[in-house]
Design a protein around this motif. Structure first.
Motif, short mmCIF file in Angstrom:
data_model
loop_
_atom_site.label_atom_id
_atom_site.label_comp_id
_atom_site.label_asym_id
_atom_site.label_seq_id
_atom_site.Cartn_x
_atom_site.Cartn_y
_atom_site.Cartn_z
N LEU A 97 0.79 -1.24 0.00
CA LEU A 97 -0.01 -0.10 0.11
C LEU A 97 0.91 1.45 -0.02
O LEU A 97 0.59 2.29 -0.77
N GLN A 98 2.02 1.10 0.82
CA GLN A 98 2.79 2.35 0.87
C GLN A 98 3.51 2.52 -0.55
O GLN A 98 3.49 3.79 -1.11
N LYS A 99 3.71 1.21 -1.26
CA LYS A 99 4.19 1.61 -2.82
C LYS A 99 3.29 2.19 -3.85
O LYS A 99 3.73 3.09 -4.33
N LYS A 100 1.99 1.63 -3.65
CA LYS A 100 0.93 2.12 -4.41
C LYS A 100 0.90 3.77 -4.27
O LYS A 100 0.97 4.41 -5.15
N TRP A 101 0.84 4.30 -3.03
CA TRP A 101 0.59 5.71 -2.83
C TRP A 101 1.88 6.57 -3.23
O TRP A 101 1.86 7.91 -3.56
N PHE A 102 3.05 6.00 -2.99
CA PHE A 102 4.21 6.68 -3.27
C PHE A 102 4.27 6.89 -4.82
O PHE A 102 4.54 7.90 -5.30
N ILE A 103 3.95 5.75 -5.48
CA ILE A 103 3.88 6.01 -7.17
C ILE A 103 2.94 6.95 -7.45
O ILE A 103 3.36 7.83 -8.28
N ARG A 104 1.59 6.73 -6.74
CA ARG A 104 0.74 7.94 -7.35
C ARG A 104 1.27 9.29 -6.99
O ARG A 104 0.76 9.96 -7.76
N GLN A 105 1.64 9.44 -5.68
CA GLN A 105 2.14 10.87 -5.61
C GLN A 105 3.30 11.21 -6.44
O GLN A 105 3.41 12.55 -6.84
N LEU A 106 4.24 10.31 -6.86
CA LEU A 106 5.27 10.74 -7.87
C LEU A 106 4.52 11.21 -9.15
O LEU A 106 5.19 11.91 -9.62
N GLN A 107 3.55 10.41 -9.49
CA GLN A 107 2.93 10.71 -10.71
C GLN A 107 2.42 11.93 -10.69
O GLN A 107 2.35 12.73 -11.78
N VAL A 108 1.71 12.54 -9.67
CA VAL A 108 1.09 13.64 -9.50
C VAL A 108 2.09 14.73 -9.60
O VAL A 108 2.10 15.82 -10.37
N ALA A 109 3.45 14.45 -8.87
CA ALA A 109 4.46 15.53 -9.10
C ALA A 109 4.87 15.66 -10.54
O ALA A 109 5.22 16.57 -11.20
N ALA A 110 5.05 14.45 -11.12
CA ALA A 110 5.39 14.61 -12.62
C ALA A 110 4.46 15.39 -13.35
O ALA A 110 4.89 16.22 -14.30
N GLN A 111 3.04 15.06 -13.35
CA GLN A 111 2.05 15.64 -14.04
C GLN A 111 2.26 17.12 -14.05
O GLN A 111 1.88 17.96 -15.02
N THR A 112 2.51 17.50 -12.69
CA THR A 112 2.44 19.10 -12.33
C THR A 112 3.76 19.63 -12.46
O THR A 112 3.84 20.86 -12.16
N GLY A 113 4.86 19.02 -12.92
CA GLY A 113 6.15 19.54 -12.98
C GLY A 113 6.93 19.82 -11.62
O GLY A 113 7.55 20.91 -11.62
N MET A 114 6.43 19.02 -10.66
CA MET A 114 6.97 19.57 -9.22
C MET A 114 8.06 18.81 -8.91
O MET A 114 8.20 17.73 -8.86
N PRO A 115 9.19 19.48 -8.17
CA PRO A 115 10.33 18.75 -7.58
C PRO A 115 9.53 17.98 -6.28
O PRO A 115 8.26 18.02 -5.86
N VAL A 116 10.12 16.53 -5.92
CA VAL A 116 9.63 15.60 -4.89
C VAL A 116 10.67 15.58 -3.71
O VAL A 116 11.61 15.89 -3.65
N LEU A 117 9.88 15.67 -2.43
CA LEU A 117 10.59 15.63 -1.29
C LEU A 117 10.42 14.22 -0.65
O LEU A 117 9.26 13.88 -0.34
N ILE A 118 11.37 13.34 -0.71
CA ILE A 118 11.22 11.98 -0.47
C ILE A 118 11.67 11.62 1.25
O ILE A 118 12.73 12.05 1.55
N HIS A 119 10.83 10.88 1.71
CA HIS A 119 11.04 10.30 3.33
C HIS A 119 11.28 8.90 2.72
O HIS A 119 10.43 8.08 2.21
N SER A 120 12.41 8.18 3.29
CA SER A 120 12.70 6.96 3.00
C SER A 120 13.61 6.41 4.05
O SER A 120 14.58 6.85 4.33
N ARG A 121 12.96 5.77 4.79
CA ARG A 121 13.53 4.88 6.11
C ARG A 121 13.42 3.51 6.11
O ARG A 121 12.38 2.88 5.71
N GLU A 122 14.78 2.87 6.00
CA GLU A 122 14.86 1.26 6.02
C GLU A 122 14.20 0.71 4.84
O GLU A 122 13.73 -0.37 4.76
#
Ligand code: NI
Length: 254
Positions: A106-131
């Motif tokens: 589920l985390q992966k699914k919504w990470f991907i969807r939000q990356l897509q939103v950023a790509a569509q709108t031309g926005m930089p991304v702020l990534i939280h990545s732990r373990e």
């Protein structure tokens, strides 16, 4: 002046003195702050805060710990918010495998969807990545998430992983953790990474630097992070402040 690229001032721990504290930032040498969305509610609050202060900007997004109830409507809403003048990025988004919940798929699914939103709108991304170093990199690679740039917030991996993000043109977010005695791995990363690819961040109210470790953090404490970065890179403090501020402006296109 110091640019705090990542803070959470809408957190309840600032309810008693938020306005006074924010208005004192310039005195402490803090020039600009990006208030980070981490849930639906804190994204709304971040946008409202940025409308209130001319030195605060906002990012919009949902942290992996808060994705369980997201819907497609929320994605449309996020995309819409990116059009607002004071919204500068999509985040924080990503993967956090420290706890068992929410499930990794589920985390992966919504990470991907939000990356897509950023790509569509031309926005930089702020990534939280732990373990979750490998899955984060794999997903970003598969979904061509490099194009609009971004930052690995609170970078906590090895120099080897850092190099992969640097190759892609990403910034490393460095904060209070670098001042901790046991942060050998992060100190190595800061020593080796070009200063041109480092941005300063608090993650306030979390991760206060030494000598305030464990206390409520705020942007004025970034001065302690500047001290350590300057020492590690054998540069003047002013140089660290100037270059990281330029980096932040490039990252957020200000
Ligand atoms: Ni954060």
């Amino acid at each position: 002046m110091i640019f705090d690229t990542h803070a959470h001032y809408t957190d309840g721990r600032f309810d008693e003195d938020r306005d006074d504290l924010l208005r004192s930032m310039a005195e402490h040498g803090i020039g600009q702050i990006v208030e980070i969305g981490a849930s639906v509610q804190s994204t709304k609050d971040a946008v409202a805060l940025a409308d209130q202060y001319d030195f605060i900007y906002a990012s919009v997004g949902v942290h992996p710990e808060d994705i369980a109830r997201l819907t497609e409507e929320d994605m449309t809403w996020l995309a819409e918010l990116t059009k607002r003048e004071r919204v500068v990025a999509v985040g924080e988004i990503g993967l956090d495998y420290h706890y068992d919940e929410p499930p990794q798929d589920l985390q992966k699914k919504w990470f991907i969807r939000q990356l897509q939103v950023a790509a569509q709108t031309g926005m930089p991304v702020l990534i939280h990545s732990r373990e979750a170093a490998k899955d984060t990199l794999d997903i970003m690679e598969e979904h061509c998430a490099w194009e609009n740039g971004g930052v690995i917030h609170c970078f906590s991996y090895s120099w080897e992983i850092a190099q992969k993000y640097l190759e892609k043109g990403f910034y490393l977010g460095i904060g209070g953790v670098v001042t901790f005695k046991n942060s050998k791995k992060l100190k190595e990363v800061v020593e080796k990474a070009p200063l041109e690819r480092i941005v300063l961040e608090t993650d306030a109210p979390y991760l206060a630097p030494e000598p305030y470790r464990g206390k409520r953090n705020d942007s004025s404490y970034l001065t302690y992070v500047v001290d350590v970065v300057a020492e590690l890179k054998q540069l003047e403090r002013e140089e660290v402040i100037r270059v990281t501020e330029e980096n932040a402006k490039k990252l957020y296109r200000l």
